[in-house]
Design an enzyme around this catalytic site. Structure first.
Site, PDB file in Angstrom:
ATOM      1  N   LEU A 152       0.247  -0.966  -0.353  1.00  0.00           N
ATOM      2  CA  LEU A 152      -0.194   0.456  -0.251  1.00  0.00           C
ATOM      3  C   LEU A 152       0.730   1.084   0.574  1.00  0.00           C
ATOM      4  CD1 LEU A 152      -2.962  -0.180   0.404  1.00  0.00           C
ATOM      5  CD2 LEU A 152      -2.857   0.783   1.918  1.00  0.00           C
ATOM      6  N   GLY A 153       1.643   1.335  -1.410  1.00  0.00           N
ATOM      7  CA  GLY A 153       2.730   2.479  -1.317  1.00  0.00           C
ATOM      8  C   GLY A 153       1.512   3.349  -1.917  1.00  0.00           C
ATOM      9  N   ILE A 155       1.155   3.453  -5.812  1.00  0.00           N
ATOM     10  CA  ILE A 155       0.550   2.477  -6.002  1.00  0.00           C
ATOM     11  C   ILE A 155      -0.822   2.059  -6.008  1.00  0.00           C
ATOM     12  CG2 ILE A 155       0.602   1.870  -8.151  1.00  0.00           C
ATOM     13  CD1 ILE A 155       3.633   1.932  -9.297  1.00  0.00           C
ATOM     14  N   ARG A 175       3.877  -4.477   6.557  1.00  0.00           N
ATOM     15  CA  ARG A 175       4.800  -4.985   7.102  1.00  0.00           C
ATOM     16  C   ARG A 175       3.803  -4.457   8.809  1.00  0.00           C
ATOM     17  NH1 ARG A 175      10.687  -3.961   5.183  1.00  0.00           N
ATOM     18  NH2 ARG A 175       9.564  -2.086   3.908  1.00  0.00           N
ATOM     19  N   THR A 176       4.005  -2.890   8.271  1.00  0.00           N
ATOM     20  CA  THR A 176       2.877  -2.169   9.243  1.00  0.00           C
ATOM     21  C   THR A 176       1.545  -1.618   9.037  1.00  0.00           C
ATOM     22  OG1 THR A 176       4.441  -0.896   8.931  1.00  0.00           O
ATOM     23  CG2 THR A 176       5.459  -2.091  10.882  1.00  0.00           C
ATOM     24  N   GLY A 231       3.287  -6.065  -9.647  1.00  0.00           N
ATOM     25  CA  GLY A 231       4.824  -6.043  -8.783  1.00  0.00           C
ATOM     26  C   GLY A 231       5.177  -6.341  -9.513  1.00  0.00           C
ATOM     27  N   ARG A 232       5.672  -7.218  -9.074  1.00  0.00           N
ATOM     28  CA  ARG A 232       7.321  -7.983  -9.735  1.00  0.00           C
ATOM     29  C   ARG A 232       7.182  -9.600  -9.614  1.00  0.00           C
ATOM     30  NH1 ARG A 232       8.909  -3.815 -11.498  1.00  0.00           N
ATOM     31  NH2 ARG A 232      10.970  -2.899 -11.413  1.00  0.00           N
ATOM     32  N   ASP A 256       0.885  -8.950 -15.796  1.00  0.00           N
ATOM     33  CA  ASP A 256       1.108  -7.860 -16.410  1.00  0.00           C
ATOM     34  C   ASP A 256       3.439  -8.062 -15.593  1.00  0.00           C
ATOM     35  OD1 ASP A 256       2.229  -5.982 -18.082  1.00  0.00           O
ATOM     36  OD2 ASP A 256       2.873  -4.128 -16.286  1.00  0.00           O
ATOM     37  N   GLU A 261      11.526 -12.894 -17.260  1.00  0.00           N
ATOM     38  CA  GLU A 261      11.161 -11.882 -18.488  1.00  0.00           C
ATOM     39  C   GLU A 261      12.046 -11.924 -19.330  1.00  0.00           C
ATOM     40  OE1 GLU A 261       9.476  -8.332 -16.918  1.00  0.00           O
ATOM     41  OE2 GLU A 261       7.925  -8.855 -15.169  1.00  0.00           O
ATOM     42  N   HIS A 279       4.061  -7.000 -19.579  1.00  0.00           N
ATOM     43  CA  HIS A 279       4.548  -5.662 -18.238  1.00  0.00           C
ATOM     44  C   HIS A 279       4.903  -4.702 -19.428  1.00  0.00           C
ATOM     45  CE1 HIS A 279       8.042  -4.882 -14.875  1.00  0.00           C
ATOM     46  NE2 HIS A 279       7.313  -4.004 -15.190  1.00  0.00           N
ATOM     47  N   VAL A 280       3.480  -3.687 -19.360  1.00  0.00           N
ATOM     48  CA  VAL A 280       3.234  -2.507 -20.118  1.00  0.00           C
ATOM     49  C   VAL A 280       2.516  -2.050 -18.636  1.00  0.00           C
ATOM     50  CG1 VAL A 280       3.395  -3.852 -22.460  1.00  0.00           C
ATOM     51  CG2 VAL A 280       1.006  -2.991 -20.799  1.00  0.00           C
TER      52      VAL A 280
END
Length: 322
Positions: A152-153, A155, A175-176, A231-232, A256, A261, A279-280
């Site tokens: 929950l940054g 993005i 994490r918190t 994300g990744r 994505d 990749e 990955h677009v």
């Protein structure tokens, strides 16, 4: 080239706009890839790197004059930021400028996955609407779903705000807990997966997050569950995901990003209940130009003011003097 301009190394490929703007403030040195074995003695005075991809510790060690690594992308897992910090090298990334684009794509990918819109378009394009009749009803819908955000940054928050407009409930795991939010917090990823039926992954690709979306998490997500990853690829155990999709452990997935990749497992390519993108998420001309500008602007700010615009948390350094 003026001796007053810093020399900037560009290893491998990078957005063309970076290469167009850099000559105004630096002398560009190109390398085929980020390999310390390719560094020659005349590169000892290189002071910066502009990169889209990897910068291993060995490359930093091979450049004694290196001060800054300007990374093209909000994710910088390809740059050994911990090693950079130990050497006093600042690392920058490109946050904020791609937040909205990635959030838009995440929601679009979620809707595509639930409503099978890419498959429906192919049905029309292949003439099957005329030949075979109406496309089948989608078994899933966004209506009434509960969405969990893993991360929950910037993005993640942008995705959550968009989902609120669709009238779905939102929960999250980090994490918190984040203060001042009305979303339900879950202290474990498996606990979050058990409480929702849609899991959106938007965490960086680190060792701490590697394959954290595993068989147990997918099982907790359940048979009507849907996984979305913008994300990744490394955060998802792809073998476990394939098994979960094949065996009905979850209902579908929209991806994505992938672990290796541009190679995508054949099993994912053949599954009917997945939506796949190469990955677009941030890949519009507008957003990529803004990312390229921030790469160059970080370098410009560093060498003109001694302070980068968007340093990563590991390296919040001011420029060394003398």
């Amino acid at each position: 080239m003026s001796a007053n301009l810093p020399r900037i190394l560009v290893p491998g490929k990078i957005n063309e706009r970076v290469l167009q703007r850099l000559p105004d403030l630096s002398e560009i040195v190109r390398l085929e890839r980020a390999d310390p074995e390719l560094v020659t003695a005349d590169m000892a005075d290189i002071r910066g790197i502009a990169v889209s991809g990897r910068v291993p510790a060995g490359l930093m060690d091979a450049l004694p004059g290196l001060e800054i690594i300007a990374n093209f992308g909000v994710g910088y897992d390809g740059v050994d930021a911990k090693h950079a910090a130990s050497k006093g090298i600042v690392v920058t990334n490109t946050p904020d400028v791609l937040t909205e684009e990635v959030a838009d794509t995440a929601v679009g990918l979620l809707i595509n996955t639930l409503r099978l819109l890419p498959q429906a378009e192919q049905w029309l394009r292949q003439g099957r609407w005329v030949r075979d009749g109406a496309f089948a009803l989608s078994p899933l819908s966004l209506r009434g779903r509960t969405v969990g955000l893993y991360g929950l940054g910037r993005i993640g928050l942008a995705i959550a705000k968009r989902l609120e407009a669709f009238g779905v409930s939102v929960a999250y795991h980090t994490r918190t807990p984040r203060e001042g939010l009305g979303y339900a917090y879950h202290p474990t990823l498996e606990g979050l997966a058990g409480a929702v039926d849609t899991l959106v992954v938007i965490v960086p690709g680190t060792e701490a997050t590697r394959k954290t979306v595993n068989a147990a998490v997918l099982s907790a997500l359940g048979s009507s569950g849907v996984l979305i990853n913008v994300g990744r690829g490394s955060t998802v155990d792809e073998a476990a995901l394939v098994a979960a999709l094949q065996n009905g452990v979850i209902a579908g997935a929209g991806l994505d990003v992938f672990d290796n990749e541009p190679h995508v497992p054949d099993a994912l390519l053949t599954l009917p209940n997945v939506s796949l993108l190469p990955h677009v998420a941030s890949a519009s001309v507008v957003t990529r130009n803004a990312m390229a500008d921030l790469v160059v602007d970080n370098l410009k700010a560093w060498f003109s003011t001694g302070k980068a615009l968007t340093p990563v948390p590991e390296t919040p350094f001011m420029r060394r003097v003398g």
